[in-house]
Design a protein around this motif. Structure first.
Motif, PDB file in Angstrom:
ATOM      1  N   ALA A  45       0.321  -4.163 -19.534  1.00 49.04           N
ATOM      2  CA  ALA A  45       1.611  -3.504 -19.333  1.00 49.04           C
ATOM      3  C   ALA A  45       2.562  -3.769 -20.481  1.00 49.04           C
ATOM      4  CB  ALA A  45       2.246  -3.976 -18.024  1.00 49.04           C
ATOM      5  N   ALA A  46       3.350  -2.747 -20.764  1.00 49.15           N
ATOM      6  CA  ALA A  46       4.507  -2.875 -21.643  1.00 49.15           C
ATOM      7  C   ALA A  46       5.693  -3.067 -20.703  1.00 49.15           C
ATOM      8  CB  ALA A  46       4.682  -1.622 -22.491  1.00 49.15           C
ATOM      9  N   VAL A  47       6.345  -4.204 -20.822  1.00 53.19           N
ATOM     10  CA  VAL A  47       7.441  -4.550 -19.916  1.00 53.19           C
ATOM     11  C   VAL A  47       8.755  -4.486 -20.683  1.00 53.19           C
ATOM     12  CG1 VAL A  47       8.381  -6.296 -18.366  1.00 53.19           C
ATOM     13  CG2 VAL A  47       5.892  -6.033 -18.593  1.00 53.19           C
ATOM     14  N   LEU A  48       9.682  -3.690 -20.166  1.00 54.46           N
ATOM     15  CA  LEU A  48      10.999  -3.528 -20.784  1.00 54.46           C
ATOM     16  C   LEU A  48      12.049  -4.263 -19.962  1.00 54.46           C
ATOM     17  CD1 LEU A  48      10.792   0.304 -21.441  1.00 54.46           C
ATOM     18  CD2 LEU A  48      10.548  -1.510 -23.139  1.00 54.46           C
ATOM     19  N   ASP A  49      13.171  -4.543 -20.601  1.00 52.02           N
ATOM     20  CA  ASP A  49      14.320  -5.067 -19.866  1.00 52.02           C
ATOM     21  C   ASP A  49      15.484  -4.092 -19.991  1.00 52.02           C
ATOM     22  OD1 ASP A  49      15.511  -5.535 -22.360  1.00 52.02           O
ATOM     23  OD2 ASP A  49      15.499  -7.705 -22.185  1.00 52.02           O
ATOM     24  N   GLU A  50      16.588  -4.407 -19.343  1.00 52.33           N
ATOM     25  CA  GLU A  50      17.737  -3.508 -19.317  1.00 52.33           C
ATOM     26  C   GLU A  50      18.416  -3.359 -20.675  1.00 52.33           C
ATOM     27  OE1 GLU A  50      18.383  -7.572 -18.313  1.00 52.33           O
ATOM     28  OE2 GLU A  50      17.392  -6.102 -17.053  1.00 52.33           O
ATOM     29  N   GLN A  51      18.062  -4.218 -21.632  1.00 58.47           N
ATOM     30  CA  GLN A  51      18.643  -4.155 -22.976  1.00 58.47           C
ATOM     31  C   GLN A  51      17.767  -3.370 -23.953  1.00 58.47           C
ATOM     32  OE1 GLN A  51      19.380  -8.240 -24.057  1.00 58.47           O
ATOM     33  NE2 GLN A  51      20.414  -8.642 -22.123  1.00 58.47           N
ATOM     34  N   GLY A  52      16.689  -2.743 -23.440  1.00 61.70           N
ATOM     35  CA  GLY A  52      15.817  -1.963 -24.311  1.00 61.70           C
ATOM     36  C   GLY A  52      14.863  -2.819 -25.133  1.00 61.70           C
ATOM     37  N   ARG A  53      14.588  -4.014 -24.644  1.00 61.64           N
ATOM     38  CA  ARG A  53      13.642  -4.892 -25.332  1.00 61.64           C
ATOM     39  C   ARG A  53      12.303  -4.868 -24.607  1.00 61.64           C
ATOM     40  NH1 ARG A  53      16.602 -10.527 -25.352  1.00 61.64           N
ATOM     41  NH2 ARG A  53      16.492  -9.994 -23.145  1.00 61.64           N
ATOM     42  N   VAL A  54      11.253  -5.194 -25.339  1.00 61.58           N
ATOM     43  CA  VAL A  54       9.908  -5.216 -24.784  1.00 61.58           C
ATOM     44  C   VAL A  54       9.365  -6.642 -24.852  1.00 61.58           C
ATOM     45  CG1 VAL A  54       8.772  -4.562 -26.969  1.00 61.58           C
ATOM     46  CG2 VAL A  54       7.660  -4.048 -24.791  1.00 61.58           C
ATOM     47  N   LEU A  55       8.637  -7.039 -23.810  1.00 65.30           N
ATOM     48  CA  LEU A  55       8.059  -8.376 -23.700  1.00 65.30           C
ATOM     49  C   LEU A  55       6.755  -8.428 -24.494  1.00 65.30           C
ATOM     50  CD1 LEU A  55       8.195 -11.178 -22.292  1.00 65.30           C
ATOM     51  CD2 LEU A  55       6.877 -10.137 -20.412  1.00 65.30           C
ATOM     52  N   LEU A  56       6.718  -9.301 -25.497  1.00 65.52           N
ATOM     53  CA  LEU A  56       5.540  -9.393 -26.369  1.00 65.52           C
ATOM     54  C   LEU A  56       5.075 -10.830 -26.523  1.00 65.52           C
ATOM     55  CD1 LEU A  56       6.634  -6.933 -29.196  1.00 65.52           C
ATOM     56  CD2 LEU A  56       4.999  -6.510 -27.346  1.00 65.52           C
ATOM     57  N   MET A  57       3.792 -10.953 -26.814  1.00 65.73           N
ATOM     58  CA  MET A  57       3.189 -12.249 -27.101  1.00 65.73           C
ATOM     59  C   MET A  57       2.841 -12.285 -28.587  1.00 65.73           C
ATOM     60  SD  MET A  57       0.654 -12.553 -23.794  1.00 65.73           S
ATOM     61  CE  MET A  57      -0.582 -11.647 -24.677  1.00 65.73           C
ATOM     62  N   TRP A  58       3.164 -13.375 -29.255  1.00 63.36           N
ATOM     63  CA  TRP A  58       2.780 -13.593 -30.647  1.00 63.36           C
ATOM     64  C   TRP A  58       1.548 -14.483 -30.591  1.00 63.36           C
ATOM     65  CZ3 TRP A  58       3.549 -11.726 -35.301  1.00 63.36           C
ATOM     66  CH2 TRP A  58       3.223 -12.483 -36.429  1.00 63.36           C
ATOM     67  N   ARG A  59       0.426 -13.956 -31.083  1.00 57.32           N
ATOM     68  CA  ARG A  59      -0.809 -14.708 -30.930  1.00 57.32           C
ATOM     69  C   ARG A  59      -1.726 -14.573 -32.137  1.00 57.32           C
ATOM     70  NH1 ARG A  59      -4.055 -12.850 -25.850  1.00 57.32           N
ATOM     71  NH2 ARG A  59      -5.286 -14.529 -26.667  1.00 57.32           N
ATOM     72  N   HIS A  60      -2.622 -15.510 -32.235  1.00 53.24           N
ATOM     73  CA  HIS A  60      -3.627 -15.528 -33.294  1.00 53.24           C
ATOM     74  C   HIS A  60      -4.929 -14.978 -32.730  1.00 53.24           C
ATOM     75  CE1 HIS A  60      -6.790 -17.486 -35.831  1.00 53.24           C
ATOM     76  NE2 HIS A  60      -5.969 -17.052 -36.766  1.00 53.24           N
ATOM     77  N   ARG A  61      -5.584 -14.132 -33.497  1.00 50.08           N
ATOM     78  CA  ARG A  61      -6.917 -13.641 -33.143  1.00 50.08           C
ATOM     79  C   ARG A  61      -7.896 -14.209 -34.161  1.00 50.08           C
ATOM     80  NH1 ARG A  61      -7.480 -11.983 -27.971  1.00 50.08           N
ATOM     81  NH2 ARG A  61      -5.822 -10.521 -27.396  1.00 50.08           N
ATOM     82  N   ILE A  63     -11.079 -13.881 -34.591  1.00 45.35           N
ATOM     83  CA  ILE A  63     -12.140 -13.021 -35.132  1.00 45.35           C
ATOM     84  C   ILE A  63     -11.698 -12.384 -36.447  1.00 45.35           C
ATOM     85  CG2 ILE A  63     -13.533 -10.947 -34.709  1.00 45.35           C
ATOM     86  CD1 ILE A  63     -13.382 -11.737 -31.682  1.00 45.35           C
ATOM     87  N   THR A  64     -10.470 -11.903 -36.481  1.00 46.15           N
ATOM     88  CA  THR A  64      -9.931 -11.279 -37.695  1.00 46.15           C
ATOM     89  C   THR A  64      -9.048 -12.249 -38.483  1.00 46.15           C
ATOM     90  OG1 THR A  64      -8.078 -10.418 -36.397  1.00 46.15           O
ATOM     91  CG2 THR A  64      -9.969  -8.949 -36.750  1.00 46.15           C
ATOM     92  N   ASP A  65      -8.825 -13.456 -37.931  1.00 45.90           N
ATOM     93  CA  ASP A  65      -7.942 -14.464 -38.513  1.00 45.90           C
ATOM     94  C   ASP A  65      -6.581 -13.873 -38.850  1.00 45.90           C
ATOM     95  OD1 ASP A  65      -7.114 -16.979 -39.325  1.00 45.90           O
ATOM     96  OD2 ASP A  65      -7.912 -16.759 -41.356  1.00 45.90           O
ATOM     97  N   THR A  66      -6.003 -13.175 -37.850  1.00 45.69           N
ATOM     98  CA  THR A  66      -4.696 -12.549 -38.025  1.00 45.69           C
ATOM     99  C   THR A  66      -3.769 -12.942 -36.882  1.00 45.69           C
ATOM    100  OG1 THR A  66      -5.455 -10.552 -36.877  1.00 45.69           O
ATOM    101  CG2 THR A  66      -5.565 -10.542 -39.291  1.00 45.69           C
ATOM    102  N   LYS A 157       2.655  -6.624 -38.254  1.00 43.68           N
ATOM    103  CA  LYS A 157       2.895  -7.633 -37.236  1.00 43.68           C
ATOM    104  C   LYS A 157       2.499  -7.112 -35.858  1.00 43.68           C
ATOM    105  CE  LYS A 157       6.533 -10.011 -39.731  1.00 43.68           C
ATOM    106  NZ  LYS A 157       7.949 -10.381 -39.754  1.00 43.68           N
ATOM    107  N   LEU A 158       2.124  -5.846 -35.802  1.00 39.05           N
ATOM    108  CA  LEU A 158       1.609  -5.206 -34.595  1.00 39.05           C
ATOM    109  C   LEU A 158       0.367  -4.434 -35.026  1.00 39.05           C
ATOM    110  CD1 LEU A 158       1.779  -4.319 -31.625  1.00 39.05           C
ATOM    111  CD2 LEU A 158       3.410  -2.563 -32.331  1.00 39.05           C
TER     112      LEU A 158
END
Length: 178
Positions: A45-61, A63-66, A157-158
């Protein structure tokens, strides 16, 4: 032309993947030995808030070392529907409980080699219920303005295909409604 599958033989199977060798007939009666990855469907899910922001995770993968931002997404458990799986994944991976979920998009991220399918929903609010269940899912969880999505794509970054599809689609829908 529709390719004709004559057979599939398992090469490797575990709880996550079923890798097969398919005998596929293409034009002119020619045959290809094509690798196929079969996998269970996923939901997120893409989760939004009332301020027009989206909830995201910053993570390392590894396999691609990214590093990159992603929406919460994971496998659909036996007997679970896509919407319930998406809500569970958001809670487990971020510590936020999404509000009402609506279908956003359906994707087949690598249809040239895999039958993987992703059911993505959108929520317009969420409630913080605690810390993420696993400390290894993400380096951090944060709310970023949806309007930043094109910049995140440009700056690499995405990069996760399903997250990018969902967020760009959501961005386009919001831009066209304004």
């Amino acid at each position: 032309m529709r390719w004709i599958v004559h057979s599939e033989e398992p090469l490797y199977t575990d709880q996550w993947l079923d890798i097969r060798l398919a005998d596929v007939e293409i034009t002119g009666g020619r045959h290809l030995a094509h690798r196929v990855i079969r996998s269970a469907p996923g939901a997120g899910a893409a989760v939004l808030d009332e301020q027009g922001r989206v909830l995201l995770m910053w993570r390392h993968r590894f396999i691609t070392d990214t590093w990159g931002y992603e929406i919460p997404i994971g496998g659909i458990k036996e007997g679970e529907g896509p919407e319930a799986a998406a809500a569970r994944e958001v809670e487990e991976e971020t510590g936020w409980r999404p509000g009402s979920l609506k279908p956003l998009l359906y994707a087949q991220p690598s249809s040239g080699i895999s039958d993987s399918e992703h059911h993505i929903f959108v929520a317009e609010r969420a409630e913080l219920i605690g810390e993420p269940e696993e400390d290894w899912e993400a380096e951090r969880v944060e709310w970023l303005p949806l309007e930043q999505v094109p910049e995140l794509v440009r700056d690499q970054k995405l990069v996760s295909g399903t997250s990018m599809n969902a967020l760009l689609y959501l961005y386009a829908l919001n831009a066209s409604s304004q």
